[in-house]
Enzyme design. Structure first.
Site, PDB file in Angstrom:
ATOM      1  N   HIS A 230      52.107 -28.812 -32.348  1.00 33.67           N
ATOM      2  CA  HIS A 230      53.436 -29.217 -32.215  1.00 33.67           C
ATOM      3  C   HIS A 230      53.327 -30.542 -31.260  1.00 33.67           C
ATOM      4  O   HIS A 230      52.488 -30.551 -30.499  1.00 33.67           O
ATOM      5  CB  HIS A 230      54.367 -28.277 -31.543  1.00 33.67           C
ATOM      6  CG  HIS A 230      55.700 -28.900 -30.828  1.00 33.67           C
ATOM      7  ND1 HIS A 230      56.636 -29.102 -31.501  1.00 33.67           N
ATOM      8  CD2 HIS A 230      55.737 -29.528 -29.839  1.00 33.67           C
ATOM      9  CE1 HIS A 230      57.717 -29.585 -30.933  1.00 33.67           C
ATOM     10  NE2 HIS A 230      57.266 -29.980 -29.968  1.00 33.67           N
TER      11      HIS A 230
ATOM     12  N   LYS B 105      49.264 -24.315 -31.363  1.00 35.49           N
ATOM     13  CA  LYS B 105      50.000 -23.127 -31.969  1.00 35.49           C
ATOM     14  C   LYS B 105      49.046 -22.006 -31.885  1.00 35.49           C
ATOM     15  O   LYS B 105      48.005 -22.270 -32.360  1.00 35.49           O
ATOM     16  CB  LYS B 105      50.927 -23.416 -32.997  1.00 35.49           C
ATOM     17  CG  LYS B 105      52.048 -24.556 -33.222  1.00 35.49           C
ATOM     18  CD  LYS B 105      52.784 -24.582 -34.350  1.00 35.49           C
ATOM     19  CE  LYS B 105      53.650 -25.706 -34.208  1.00 35.49           C
ATOM     20  NZ  LYS B 105      54.319 -26.010 -35.501  1.00 35.49           N
TER      21      LYS B 105
ATOM     22  N   TYR C   5      62.473 -24.117 -30.113  1.00 33.79           N
ATOM     23  CA  TYR C   5      62.853 -24.333 -31.719  1.00 33.79           C
ATOM     24  C   TYR C   5      64.564 -24.340 -31.948  1.00 33.79           C
ATOM     25  O   TYR C   5      64.938 -23.932 -32.892  1.00 33.79           O
ATOM     26  CB  TYR C   5      62.211 -23.538 -32.603  1.00 33.79           C
ATOM     27  CG  TYR C   5      60.808 -24.365 -32.729  1.00 33.79           C
ATOM     28  CD1 TYR C   5      60.405 -25.458 -33.339  1.00 33.79           C
ATOM     29  CD2 TYR C   5      59.588 -23.332 -32.680  1.00 33.79           C
ATOM     30  CE1 TYR C   5      59.132 -25.793 -33.341  1.00 33.79           C
ATOM     31  CE2 TYR C   5      58.253 -23.771 -32.858  1.00 33.79           C
ATOM     32  CZ  TYR C   5      58.108 -24.973 -33.325  1.00 33.79           C
ATOM     33  OH  TYR C   5      56.935 -25.757 -33.556  1.00 33.79           O
TER      34      TYR C   5
HETATM   35  P1  IDP Z   1      57.324 -30.805 -37.170  1.00 29.24           P
HETATM   36  O1  IDP Z   1      56.774 -29.823 -36.345  1.00 29.24           O
HETATM   37  O2  IDP Z   1      56.602 -31.576 -38.117  1.00 29.24           O
HETATM   38  O3  IDP Z   1      58.142 -31.593 -36.255  1.00 29.24           O
HETATM   39  P2  IDP Z   1      59.907 -29.595 -37.937  1.00 29.24           P
HETATM   40  O4  IDP Z   1      60.802 -29.678 -39.094  1.00 29.24           O
HETATM   41  O5  IDP Z   1      60.520 -29.811 -36.696  1.00 29.24           O
HETATM   42  O6  IDP Z   1      58.368 -29.980 -38.189  1.00 29.24           O
HETATM   43  O7  IDP Z   1      59.858 -27.941 -37.963  1.00 29.24           O
HETATM   44  C1  IDP Z   1      59.291 -27.379 -37.002  1.00 29.24           C
HETATM   45  C2  IDP Z   1      58.150 -26.238 -37.351  1.00 29.24           C
HETATM   46  O8  IDP Z   1      58.703 -25.203 -38.032  1.00 29.24           O
HETATM   47  C3  IDP Z   1      57.195 -26.628 -38.092  1.00 29.24           C
HETATM   48  O9  IDP Z   1      56.110 -27.395 -37.532  1.00 29.24           O
HETATM   49  C4  IDP Z   1      56.696 -25.527 -38.963  1.00 29.24           C
HETATM   50  O10 IDP Z   1      55.674 -24.842 -38.037  1.00 29.24           O
HETATM   51  C5  IDP Z   1      57.933 -24.703 -39.217  1.00 29.24           C
HETATM   52  N1  IDP Z   1      58.493 -24.984 -40.343  1.00 29.24           N
HETATM   53  C6  IDP Z   1      59.198 -26.251 -40.939  1.00 29.24           C
HETATM   54  N2  IDP Z   1      59.684 -26.477 -42.144  1.00 29.24           N
HETATM   55  C7  IDP Z   1      59.402 -24.907 -42.478  1.00 29.24           C
HETATM   56  C8  IDP Z   1      59.523 -24.344 -43.622  1.00 29.24           C
HETATM   57  O11 IDP Z   1      60.296 -24.856 -44.613  1.00 29.24           O
HETATM   58  N3  IDP Z   1      58.738 -23.228 -43.701  1.00 29.24           N
HETATM   59  C9  IDP Z   1      58.342 -22.454 -42.933  1.00 29.24           C
HETATM   60  N4  IDP Z   1      58.311 -23.170 -41.441  1.00 29.24           N
HETATM   61  C10 IDP Z   1      58.617 -24.193 -41.307  1.00 29.24           C
END
Ligand code: IDP
Ligand code: MG
Length: 148
Positions: free
Chosen positions: A115, A9, A49
């Site tokens: 990611h 990222k 996303y």
């Molecule tokens: P992951 O990347 O570990 O699969 P996901 O829950 O799919 O996590 O969330 C996608 C991306 O969104 C995360 O990698 C992070 O960059 C962002 N993100 C997730 N939860 C939050 C939050 O509570 N606050 C801010 N950004 C978040």
């Protein structure tokens, strides 16, 4: 053989951690089949996303992902999806264990460096979003029989 989409990222690119992060995956035994530096348009970031649309952090997340170059790669190997997810560590860098990318280099929830697709089905979808089919290069690793 299983493939997965990995994004370094914009925070990872800005912090000059591309080589470090890709190096970990290569040394593990995964092989690169596609790679390019992309500054994604909002449309691509929104599709990537889409599952998070409507969540409180969604707009900020899209701004983050479109805010600078992202290094998009496709990695291939046995159980590539799970291997990458395990090596990334949990979403929140403050909680991700040492030894993982997020655990070693990050302390933010949003700006968490990397990611990785969360299932083989999503990997196929995400690879299709970020790459044209002819950008994937199929090749044989000379020492594959030693790696598995
Ligand atoms: P992951 O990347 O570990 O699969 P996901 O829950 O799919 O996590 O969330 C996608 C991306 O969104 C995360 O990698 C992070 O960059 C962002 N993100 C997730 N939860 C939050 C939050 O509570 N606050 C801010 N950004 C978040
Ligand atoms: Mg996710």
């Amino acid at each position: 053989m299983q493939q997965t989409l990995v994004l370094i990222k914009p925070d990872g690119v800005q912090r000059r951690l591309c080589g470090e992060i890709i190096g970990r995956f290569e040394k593990k035994g995964l092989r690169l089949v596609a790679a390019k530096l992309v500054r994604p348009a909002r449309e691509l970031a929104a599709k990537h996303y889409a599952v998070h649309a409507g969540k409180p952090f969604y707009d900020s997340l899209l701004q983050f992902l479109t805010g600078g170059p992202t290094f998009a790669i496709v990695l291939e190997g046995r159980e590539a999806v799970a291997v990458v997810r395990n090596m990334m560590g949990s979403t929140d860098g403050a909680k991700a264990p040492p030894g993982t990318v997020r655990g070693d280099f990050g302390i933010s929830v949003q700006n968490n460096l990397v990611h990785g697709s969360d299932s083989p089905e999503n990997a196929d979808l995400e690879i299709g979003l970020w790459f044209q089919p002819d950008e994937l290069v199929s090749w044989t690793v000379a020492d594959q029989s030693w790696i598995g």
